[in-house]
Design an enzyme around this catalytic site. Structure first.
Site, PDB file in Angstrom:
ATOM      1  CB  CYS A 161       0.272 -10.186  -6.759  1.00  0.00           C
ATOM      2  SG  CYS A 161      -1.243 -10.517  -5.766  1.00  0.00           S
ATOM      3  CB  CYS A 176      -0.564  -3.953  -1.823  1.00  0.00           C
ATOM      4  SG  CYS A 176       0.295  -5.744  -1.972  1.00  0.00           S
TER       5      CYS A 176
END
Length: 373
Positions: free
Chosen positions: A101, A206
């Site tokens: 990410c 997440c």
């Protein structure tokens, strides 16, 4: 400078943005909407993409008096992070989605948009120290850039940032790099009147809202029954898919009988070709060397003699908050690979993990990053 502040909705990014404003930069806040999974964006999510986060990010921007926008990067996130996560597990590797990410969203997709809109740098709430980057006299020039551990070792995030490399980091600002502790950051947020001062940290992956990574993988990749075996091939039980296990795992193996010596068993290896999970004693998890590819250099290798280049007397780390292990690292710059000989055994090294090389006088400077092969 024109600075785009990435506001996650947490206390760290809010204080980082505030410090960028204090430094005299022209700051604009942006919240990245990353997930298409309704469960991941529901109120009460354990990750960093919840509905509350977007609202808290806007609230912080209002208090700081800076413009605020929400950018939909969910397609980029799905393609560059989630798809990679599934592909790596399908290949029997152990990925770190936070590393991907940072590399592919925060210092690739986000930075690409920021530069296209005329911003000079991106500020985030990461805990790491950076010199020679966006605040240098030649912004964007990676020459002389140095990434080092944060002042607060407990919050240091240089491990997950290293993959971004000098060109990605050259436009970055990390205002919290010198923060003494998270407690100090929370106190500063409270003093500034920011509503996120006491907000708990996000945790877990997440996009796996319930924290059940194996369940997420099974839903995405399907059930694939196979055998749990010892290193010599003895069948101990069954599993529903090799991709639900990772090297070093002890719990959740589903075994009904102990090892002959009564000691616990651990996952030693997953074999995609045969859909087997190999388990055995902790002693077989020890590694004294490792090879890694997809090399990212943040410092020039040194001569080690006999035609070899790399570093002696450095440390390698294979988990975000793992124990740094003394090592001698050789570099093949043409093949983008490294080989590390470890001074101490390292337990549970898995292919797909990010390995970061640290050196310098205090062992705090990032020299290189690669992916364990």
């Amino acid at each position: 400078m024109r600075v785009l502040a990435a506001l996650s909705g947490g206390v760290d990014s809010a204080v980082a943005a505030a410090r960028a404003v204090d430094a005299g930069h022209d700051v604009v806040g942006v919240h990245m909407a990353l997930s298409r999974n309704r469960e991941a964006t529901r109120t009460g999510s354990r990750g960093c993409c919840s509905i509350e986060d977007a609202s808290d990010a806007r609230w912080a921007a209002d208090i700081l008096g800076i413009p605020f926008y929400t950018w939909d990067l969910s397609e980029d996130f799905e393609q560059r992070v989630v798809a990679d996560f599934l592909s790596e597990y399908r290949a029997g590797r152990t990925p770190n989605p936070c590393v991907r990410c940072n590399e592919r969203i925060k210092f690739d997709a986000l930075l690409e948009r920021a530069l296209a809109m005329g911003f000079d740098a991106v500020a985030t709430g990461h805990y790491a120290r950076l010199t020679g980057g966006a605040t240098d006299s030649r912004p964007g020039d990676p020459t002389g850039l140095t990434l080092s551990r944060a002042a607060d070792a407990a919050k240091d995030q240089s491990y997950v940032l290293a993959v971004s490399g000098p060109h990605g980091l050259a436009r970055a600002l990390f205002p919290l790099g010198d923060a003494p502790s998270k407690a100090d950051v929370r106190a500063e947020a409270a003093a500034r009147g920011l509503p996120v001062a006491d907000k708990p940290d996000s945790y877990d992956i997440c996009f796996v809202a319930d924290g059940d990574t194996r369940g997420f993988l099974t839903r995405a990749l399907g059930s694939s029954p196979g055998q749990m075996v010892t290193p010599d091939g003895e069948v101990l039980g069954e599993h529903s898919g090799y991709f639900g296990f990772t090297v070093g795992q002890r719990k959740g193996l589903g075994l009904t009988r102990p090892a002959p010596d009564g000691q616990p068993r651990y996952v030693l290896e997953t074999r995609p070709a045969t859909n087997e999970v190999v388990v055995g004693p902790a002693s077989l998890l020890q590694r004294t060397s490792l090879d890694a590819d997809a090399l990212v250099l943040l410092a020039a290798p040194e001569s080690l003699g006999s035609g070899e280049a790399g570093w002696a007397g450095v440390h390698v780390q294979v988990r975000a908050h793992g124990r740094p292990v003394p090592a001698r690292v050789t570099v093949d710059a043409e093949a983008f690979t490294i080989h590390a000989e470890l001074d101490e055994p390292l337990r549970g090294v898995a292919s797909g993990q990010s390995v970061v090389v640290y050196g310098g006088p205090n062992g705090e400077r990032v020299l290189a990053q690669a992916t364990v092969a």
